[in-house]
Design an enzyme around this catalytic site. Structure first.
Site, mmCIF file in Angstrom:
data_model
loop_
_atom_site.group_PDB
_atom_site.id
_atom_site.type_symbol
_atom_site.label_atom_id
_atom_site.label_comp_id
_atom_site.label_asym_id
_atom_site.label_seq_id
_atom_site.Cartn_x
_atom_site.Cartn_y
_atom_site.Cartn_z
ATOM 1 N N LYS A 145 -4.984 10.889 0.906
ATOM 2 C CA LYS A 145 -5.219 9.542 1.418
ATOM 3 C C LYS A 145 -6.503 9.028 0.761
ATOM 4 C CE LYS A 145 -6.549 7.271 5.753
ATOM 5 N NZ LYS A 145 -6.845 7.499 7.180
ATOM 6 N N SER A 181 -13.041 1.542 10.198
ATOM 7 C CA SER A 181 -12.292 1.632 8.947
ATOM 8 C C SER A 181 -12.948 0.818 7.835
ATOM 9 C CB SER A 181 -10.865 1.126 9.166
ATOM 10 O OG SER A 181 -10.175 1.105 7.935
ATOM 11 N N ALA A 182 -12.914 1.389 6.639
ATOM 12 C CA ALA A 182 -13.378 0.661 5.450
ATOM 13 C C ALA A 182 -12.479 -0.538 5.145
ATOM 14 C CB ALA A 182 -13.428 1.605 4.248
ATOM 15 N N LYS A 206 -3.387 -2.020 16.009
ATOM 16 C CA LYS A 206 -2.855 -1.110 17.027
ATOM 17 C C LYS A 206 -3.877 -0.855 18.110
ATOM 18 C CE LYS A 206 -2.097 1.660 13.846
ATOM 19 N NZ LYS A 206 -2.073 0.619 12.861
ATOM 20 N N VAL A 241 -5.294 0.267 3.021
ATOM 21 C CA VAL A 241 -5.447 -1.189 2.925
ATOM 22 C C VAL A 241 -6.662 -1.517 2.062
ATOM 23 C CG1 VAL A 241 -6.014 -3.271 4.251
ATOM 24 C CG2 VAL A 241 -4.237 -1.692 5.076
ATOM 25 N N GLU A 244 0.833 -1.219 0.000
ATOM 26 C CA GLU A 244 0.000 0.000 0.000
ATOM 27 C C GLU A 244 0.863 1.263 0.000
ATOM 28 O OE1 GLU A 244 -1.409 1.850 3.429
ATOM 29 O OE2 GLU A 244 -0.956 0.184 4.774
HETATM 30 N N1 PSU Z 1 -1.895 1.756 10.346
HETATM 31 C C1 PSU Z 1 -0.586 2.041 10.339
HETATM 32 N N2 PSU Z 1 -0.066 2.798 9.357
HETATM 33 C C2 PSU Z 1 -0.856 3.259 8.350
HETATM 34 C C3 PSU Z 1 -2.246 2.929 8.355
HETATM 35 C C4 PSU Z 1 -2.723 2.187 9.368
HETATM 36 O O1 PSU Z 1 0.144 1.647 11.236
HETATM 37 O O2 PSU Z 1 -0.349 3.957 7.469
HETATM 38 C C5 PSU Z 1 -3.101 3.376 7.220
HETATM 39 C C6 PSU Z 1 -3.419 2.183 6.303
HETATM 40 O O3 PSU Z 1 -3.374 2.644 4.965
HETATM 41 C C7 PSU Z 1 -4.846 1.842 6.691
HETATM 42 C C8 PSU Z 1 -5.394 3.208 6.996
HETATM 43 O O4 PSU Z 1 -5.560 1.203 5.668
HETATM 44 O O5 PSU Z 1 -4.340 3.849 7.702
HETATM 45 C C9 PSU Z 1 -6.654 3.147 7.823
HETATM 46 O O6 PSU Z 1 -7.203 4.411 7.849
HETATM 47 P P1 PSU Z 1 -8.722 4.611 8.316
HETATM 48 O O7 PSU Z 1 -8.712 4.236 9.767
HETATM 49 O O8 PSU Z 1 -8.994 6.063 8.068
HETATM 50 O O9 PSU Z 1 -9.538 3.681 7.462
HETATM 51 MN MN MN Z 2 -12.189 6.128 9.918
#
Ligand code: PSU
Ligand code: MN
Length: 307
Positions: free
Chosen positions: A89, A143-144, A162, A109, A28
């Site tokens: 993003k 998250s999606a 995390k 992801v 990614e």
């Molecule tokens: N976790 C990490 N580093 C990252 C991400 C998540 O440790 O860079 C990124 C990944 O691309 C993941 C995205 O898909 O954050 C999730 O973002 P959101 O929670 O907005 O869906």
């Molecule tokens: Mn989100």
């Protein structure tokens, strides 16, 4: 062999590997543009590609550049993603908009899975997947990445989830969505920076071949959707859970006070944790992505070799 989708731009290396049925590993790009500071981000990206090549597979880092979804990137592309403030993003929601405007999008992801599947790539290596955020029962911030895992047939290798997220609710949601979660060499689900999360891993595997066998069985049955492989960081590189938890609490607290939410939440938290740990979390983050890349090359190799 299927013809690549006409909207995708593949590098020659990736196109030939796919045509020959050789192992390819997707990567990614949000982790580069919004997950780590420069220049460690571009160093990480090039080193991870090298690890995948050393492991006998072809790396395919994915991003949208000038409105084109690109499967496989040049060093100059990686540098642009690592430095340009014009890179947005882009999760699945954002893909069509970024493409329609001819812009640059770093894929999460979720969107990386979608584009990888479209290109015919079945193995994808990342650091950590998104999940159910703490407080999601009130904010609805999920998250999606999770809904994409439900829908798209790609095996995603991460170091778990995390604890900026609600790990228990994330595992429950993955169960509801029918996504197998495989702990690699562990009975405990790992928590990204830490080997331990306090949650059991729903299933356990101990080799790349076993992972490939699960992929084969799931998709062979016609069950579409992803597989989440959780590969714990090595004991030498981890930040133990009791050391990181206070820092995560502080970062979450500051985020709430600053009114940051939505797609900015994860990048903000990652950046703040790097500051609060004096860079230690960044070293850990890089180490775990490399660890995942080694496993990803093995899984892609085993899967390509399956009869
Ligand atoms: N976790 C990490 N580093 C990252 C991400 C998540 O440790 O860079 C990124 C990944 O691309 C993941 C995205 O898909 O954050 C999730 O973002 P959101 O929670 O907005 O869906
Ligand atoms: Mn989100």
């Amino acid at each position: 062999m299927t013809v690549p989708h006409p909207m995708l731009t593949l590098t020659e290396e990736v196109r030939e590997a796919l045509a020959d049925g050789r192992p390819v590993v997707a990567l990614e790009s949000t982790i580069i543009s919004h997950g780590m500071p420069y220049p460690q981000n571009v160093q990480m990206a090039t080193e991870v590609e090298a690890i995948i090549r050393d492991g006998g597979a072809v790396p395919a880092t994915i991003a949208v550049l000038h409105g084109r979804p690109c499967i496989g990137l040049t060093v100059a592309n990686l540098e642009l993603l690592a430095t340009s403030p014009e890179v947005t993003k882009a999760s699945v929601r954002d893909l069509a908009y970024v493409i329609a405007r001819g812009g640059h999008g770093a894929t999460t992801v979720a969107s990386t899975m979608r584009l990888a599947a479209l290109a015919g790539i079945r193995v994808f290596v990342t650091g950590g997947i998104g999940g159910v955020h703490r407080g999601a029962p009130a904010t609805f911030d999920i998250s999606a990445d999770l809904t994409e895992l439900a829908a798209t047939s790609v095996a995603v290798i991460s170091a778990g989830v995390k604890s900026i997220l609600d790990i228990g609710l994330t595992l429950e949601t993955l169960e509801t969505l029918g996504v197998p979660v495989l702990g690699y060499g562990t009975d405990e689900f790992p928590a990204f920076y830490s080997r331990s999360s306090g949650f059991a891993s729903p299933m356990r595997v101990d080799s790349a071949r076993e992972i490939a066998a699960v992929m084969r069985a799931r998709w062979g049955l016609g069950i579409s959707g992803g597989i989440s492989i959780a590969n714990p960081i090595s004991a030498d590189d981890e930040i133990p859970a009791d050391q990181i938890s206070g820092i995560i609490e502080q970062a979450l607290d500051e985020m709430e006070k600053a009114g940051i939410a939505g797609k900015e939440a994860t990048p903000y938290l990652l950046g703040r944790i790097v500051e609060l740990t004096d860079g230690e979390s960044l070293r850990t983050n890089i180490a775990l992505v490399k660890n995942n890349a080694r496993l990803g090359a093995q899984v892609a190799t085993e899967y390509a070799a399956m009869p």
